[in-house]
Design a protein around this motif. Structure first.
Motif, short mmCIF file in Angstrom:
data_model
loop_
_atom_site.label_atom_id
_atom_site.label_comp_id
_atom_site.label_asym_id
_atom_site.label_seq_id
_atom_site.Cartn_x
_atom_site.Cartn_y
_atom_site.Cartn_z
N SER B 25 0.81 -1.20 0.00
CA SER B 25 0.00 0.00 0.00
C SER B 25 0.85 1.26 0.00
O SER B 25 1.50 1.61 0.98
CB SER B 25 -0.91 -0.04 1.24
OG SER B 25 -1.56 1.19 1.40
N ARG B 26 0.89 1.92 -1.15
CA ARG B 26 1.52 3.21 -1.30
C ARG B 26 2.93 3.28 -0.70
O ARG B 26 3.24 4.17 0.08
CB ARG B 26 0.65 4.31 -0.68
CG ARG B 26 -0.72 4.42 -1.34
CD ARG B 26 -1.46 5.65 -0.84
NE ARG B 26 -0.74 6.89 -1.08
CZ ARG B 26 -0.60 7.50 -2.25
NH1 ARG B 26 -1.14 6.98 -3.33
NH2 ARG B 26 0.08 8.62 -2.36
N SER B 40 1.21 0.90 -5.27
CA SER B 40 0.38 -0.07 -4.55
C SER B 40 0.18 -1.30 -5.40
O SER B 40 0.26 -1.26 -6.63
CB SER B 40 -0.98 0.53 -4.22
OG SER B 40 -0.84 1.63 -3.36
#
Lengths: 328, 276, 334
Positions: B25-26, B40
């Motif tokens: 995630s990011r 992501s």
């Protein structure tokens, strides 16, 4: 440990006698008292048969009253012991002890720096004598740990050498011989000093090694001998035991006389020297005042005085020091 | 255990709730001369993900972050709900296997010894490998066709065989996430296909996620369920091969005109170079 | 892998090698400057009062020395093995990181400043070793943790610098001191006291056992630092611990016996030839093998030119060089 072992068995035998059962009641008590007194006397004898002294280096050493078996760890000590008449008590010396000739026949314990502890132990010495200048302190420590006392001697000037001989004589029960020897040596030294007293003092360079040029420092035997022989060492202002000097500096100081130690190992001949760069520029070389001196000049033994006389005759060739009994 | 056809029970226990098994995630990173912008990615067990892109686009950095080893400047990597960066090294090593270009070895091992090192995270307090450990080593060597090489010295085998040994070592870790950096670099076309087929098959049968960084665009097209395209630290696109492999984008990104059509035998996209 | 690393194999290996070591040690007791017959040696060993000199020679001169050779040989060989793994360099040895130079400088400076500190020398030498260890550690760190490449560079540079310093101080010492120190610099097992042994035995044994706990990690470290990290090794902590333990073993060995070369370099390689690179078998092999090699070398040093003694470092160098060349040719050929 050997000594303690034999002393212990001595004490145990006496104690054993004290603890044997009495034979008759009254006689038994008397016997016991007598035995006890004997024990105490015995102990007293045992305790006083060794004494604890400070050796010449300040170490505390326990010396047996009767030192019958001696081992020398340095050639200078061997010479001195023979000169004091202790040749028979010497049971071992180093591989390098050559003077007097009888020293070569003694059992050898190894080289000076690294003598074999085992060989020393096998010879069962009462006392080992070592030199602070020649031997390692580790050797003395190890021998002490094995229960073998080590008496250290030291001398760095002629006077110290003479008092060292006297001290050795006192410690080993040869006071009379020591006094006589020292007196004789002192007379010879005084004679030399008197004769050179008012002569001009030539400048002297003592070359320990020539590549690089290494001279003798002010606190060495060499400096002392040169001084007493009526000369001036040009390396007296340098510090250290064997200070190095550059060839240019030596040339600048312009010694009148150059001395080399005469060693069995490789030493250059005067002809070799003059071919080395710079050496032929020395006035001393040009005037052939290049001499080889016995290497006893750096050894604190009676033959040091022979070297003194030899140096004096080199420095003052016009004087006659010959016709004298050399201790050979 | 055994010939590799069962789901490992403990993996099921590690699943904490529904959702993707791998959730990146990011994640972002910054080197002195390079920046990886937030990326992501999501994946399920049994899938093979390919990360493609030109040199210097950040593929290896991204792989390093996904392995849990390199801490990102932001974002998180969760495997079965567990944050990989929060785990101690030996726990991470039980879950994540990495196969890539190796440091130069100056000491000689046997191939089997080399592969057996993969069991290290599972040894725990014990000093020696157990019978189970040895069985896993046997299994991995069989899968990678190295059983005959067991007693050979690691420095004497070919680079292709060495790469298979590196894969075997990662497999022996029994990971939940298997990361491979250029696993086919030194292999001939036959071995290339064989290796990726093997990884796909094992991902399904052993229930792990495989993430492969590769330069082989066609291999990625054939084998991957999911492709992520990077350029200069940015994700240009992700999705199925058909979605990501588009001639205009690829030509620009790889600085050379390419055409994308369909491989008639497999139906997958096929990238071909257009001669000037 | 010549000997598989299983628990049983390791135990068997240790027992066999320990038995060899015991035999070699007993035979070594029969040699020395004084000629003792085997019966005298045996009587001396048992402390029989009928042969007090033999007892002194065997129990107070030869036995401590043989024990010291065992301890120092084991310590240096294990330290070399660990450092070769830590630095991933087959040429690494306990001295490459400058530890022995630090110990030597410490001992020599103490001699120069204090005149004569023979009994305190091991302490000062060990202090020098520790200081060098700390210095090289901080110099060799990169991004806050040990990196084997920079560690090696830091060690080599430090060793060179220290050697120059040693030469400088040597010129300042009197001739007698120089001669005494020269023995120690070349490796000297002759000065051994009970207090030395009392310190050495627990330190060396504990150090070797502690390193054995890292045997698995040493194996993995050989693959590379990154690879080891990915296989679950806490590289920073493990490398630091190994470095400190190896330095400790080297420091105590050098402090008492000076710099004995080639052991730490060659015994690990010989061990690998016999049992393989797995440290679970290699470490015990190196420890016991190193002990055996040094006992034999020291016995030779004591007897070849008896009653004089060669420095044991000279024997290991003369014997070690051809072994080294042989190993090089073997690996080049294979």
């Amino acid at each position: 440990m050997i000594l303690r072992h034999s002393r212990q068995s001595l004490v145990q035998r006496r104690l054993g006698a004290a603890h044997s059962p009495p034979r008759r009641k009254l006689g038994g008590k008397l016997a016991r008292t007598v035995a006890l007194i004997t024990v105490f006397l015995g102990l007293a004898v045992v305790c006083h048969s060794a004494r604890r002294v400070a050796d010449q280096t300040g170490r505390s050493v326990e010396i047996p009253e009767r030192a019958e078996r001696l081992i020398s760890l340095a050639p200078s000590i061997t010479e001195t012991l023979f000169a004091l008449g202790l040749g028979d008590q010497l049971v071992g010396d180093t591989d390098y002890c050559e003077y007097p000739p009888e020293a070569r026949l003694k059992p050898h314990v190894g080289p000076v720096l690294n003598p074999s502890l085992e060989r020393i132990v096998v010879l069962k010495p009462d006392l080992v004598l070592g030199s602070r200048e020649a031997n390692r302190i580790e050797t003395a420590d190890q021998l002490e740990r094995l229960g073998i006392p080590v008496y250290g001697v030291t001398a760095q000037t002629v006077d110290e050498m003479l008092s060292s001989i006297e001290d050795l004589g006192n410690v080993l029960g040869r006071e009379a011989e020591a006094r006589r020897l020292v007196r004789e040596l002192r007379e010879r030294i005084d004679r030399v000093e008197r004769r050179v007293a008012n002569r001009p003092k030539p400048k002297v360079l003592f070359v320990v090694w020539y590549r690089p040029l290494t001279a003798a420092g002010p606190r060495s035997f060499v400096a002392d001998v040169v001084r007493r022989a009526g000369g001036v060492s040009i390396s007296d202002d340098l510090s250290g035991e064997w200070p190095r000097m550059s060839l240019e500096e030596a040339l600048r100081r312009d010694p009148d006389v150059i001395l080399f130690p005469r060693a069995e190992s490789f030493a250059p001949s005067p002809e070799d020297l003059t071919t080395l760069p710079g050496w032929k520029n020395f006035n001393a070389v040009k005037h052939h005042r290049l001499y080889f001196v016995s290497d006893t000049i750096i050894r604190p033994s009676p033959r040091l005085v022979d070297a003194l006389e030899e140096v004096a005759s080199f420095l003052h060739p016009e004087l006659d020091f010959s016709g004298r009994e050399k201790s050979r | 255990m055994g010939q590799g056809g069962r789901i490992h029970p403990s993996h099921n226990e590690q699943r904490q709730g529904a959702g993707p098994d791998l959730c990146v995630s990011r994640v972002a990173f910054r080197h002195p001369h390079f920046e990886l912008f937030p990326v992501s990615l999501e994946a399920q067990a049994g899938q093979l993900i390919a990360i493609i892109g030109p040199n210097g686009s950040g593929k290896s950095t991204l792989l390093e972050i996904v392995s849990g080893h390199l801490k990102p400047l932001g974002g998180s990597v969760r495997l079965d709900g567990v944050d990989l960066h929060g785990l101690p090294p030996h726990e991470r090593a039980k879950r994540v296997g990495l196969a890539r270009q190796e440091s130069i070895l100056l000491f000689s091992f046997e191939v089997r010894e080399f592969i057996r090192q993969g069991r290290h995270p599972h040894l725990g307090r014990s000093l020696f490998e157990s019978g189970d450990d040895e069985r896993w080593v046997d299994w991995a060597m069989q899968q990678t066709n190295l059983a005959a090489f067991a007693g050979r010295r690691i420095l004497e085998i070919s680079s292709g065989e060495f790469q298979r040994a590196v894969l075997a070592r990662a497999l022996v870790q029994r990971p939940r996430l298997l990361l491979l950096d250029e696993p086919t670099a030194n292999l001939d076309i036959g071995y290339q296909i064989e290796m990726l087929r093997l990884i796909r098959r094992l991902a399904a049968s052993e229930d792990f996620i495989a993430v492969v960084v590769t330069h082989e665009l066609n291999l990625a097209a054939e084998m991957a369920d999911f492709i992520l395209l990077l350029e200069a630290g940015r994700c240009l696109g992700q999705g199925s091969p058909a979605q990501v492999l588009e001639s205009g984008v690829l030509s620009r990104v790889f600085r050379t005109p390419v055409a994308v059509d369909r491989n008639p035998s497999s139906g997958r996209p096929r990238v071909t170079w257009i001669a000037p | 892998m010549k000997i598989a690393a299983t628990g049983r194999n390791v135990v068997t290996l240790v027992l066999v090698l320990a038995a060899c070591l015991a035999v070699v040690g007993l035979v070594a007791l029969a040699f020395g400057g004084a000629h003792l017959s085997l019966r005298e040696v045996w009587a001396g060993l048992r402390g029989e009062s009928s042969a007090p000199e033999a007892s002194v020679i065997v129990r107070q001169i030869r036995l401590p020395r043989v024990l010291l050779a065992m301890l120092v040989g084991a310590a240096l060989a294990v330290s070399g093995t660990a450092l070769q793994a830590l630095l991933r360099n087959p040429l690494a040895d306990p001295y490459v990181l400058g530890i022995s130079s630090g110990a030597a400088l410490g001992a020599i400076v103490a001699l120069w400043v204090g005149g004569r500190v023979a009994t305190a020398s091991p302490l000062v030498a060990f202090g020098g070793a520790l200081a060098t260890t700390a210095w090289v550690y901080f110099l060799g760190r990169r991004a806050g943790r040990l990196a084997s490449y920079t560690l090696l560079l830091a060690g080599v540079v430090t060793a060179s610098f220290l050697s120059a310093a040693i030469l400088f101080v040597l010129t300042m010492l009197s001739t007698r001191d120089v001669r005494g120190v020269a023995f120690w610099l070349m490796g000297d097992l002759s000065v051994v006291t009970e207090s030395h042994l009392r310190v050495l035995v627990p330190v060396v044994v504990a150090g070797i056992v502690a390193l054995y706990f890292f045997a698995k990690d040493l194996n993995v470290l050989l693959l590379g630092e990154e690879e080891a990290a990915h296989l679950g090794v806490n590289v920073a902590w493990v490398e630091t611990a190994i470095y400190l333990l190896a330095s400790l073993l080297t420091g105590v060995a050098v402090a008492v016996s000076g710099a004995i070369g080639y052991l730490g370099l060659l015994v690990p390689h010989l061990g690998r030839m016999v049992v393989g690179s797995d440290h679970r078998t290699l470490l015990p092999t190196a420890a016991l093998g190193g002990a055996i090699v040094l006992v034999i070398s020291d016995t030779l040093a004591r007897t070849i030119v008896a009653p004089a003694e060669l420095p044991v470092g000279a024997v290991t160098a003369v014997a070690g060089a051809p072994v080294f060349i042989y190993l090089l040719r073997r690996t080049a050929g294979s």
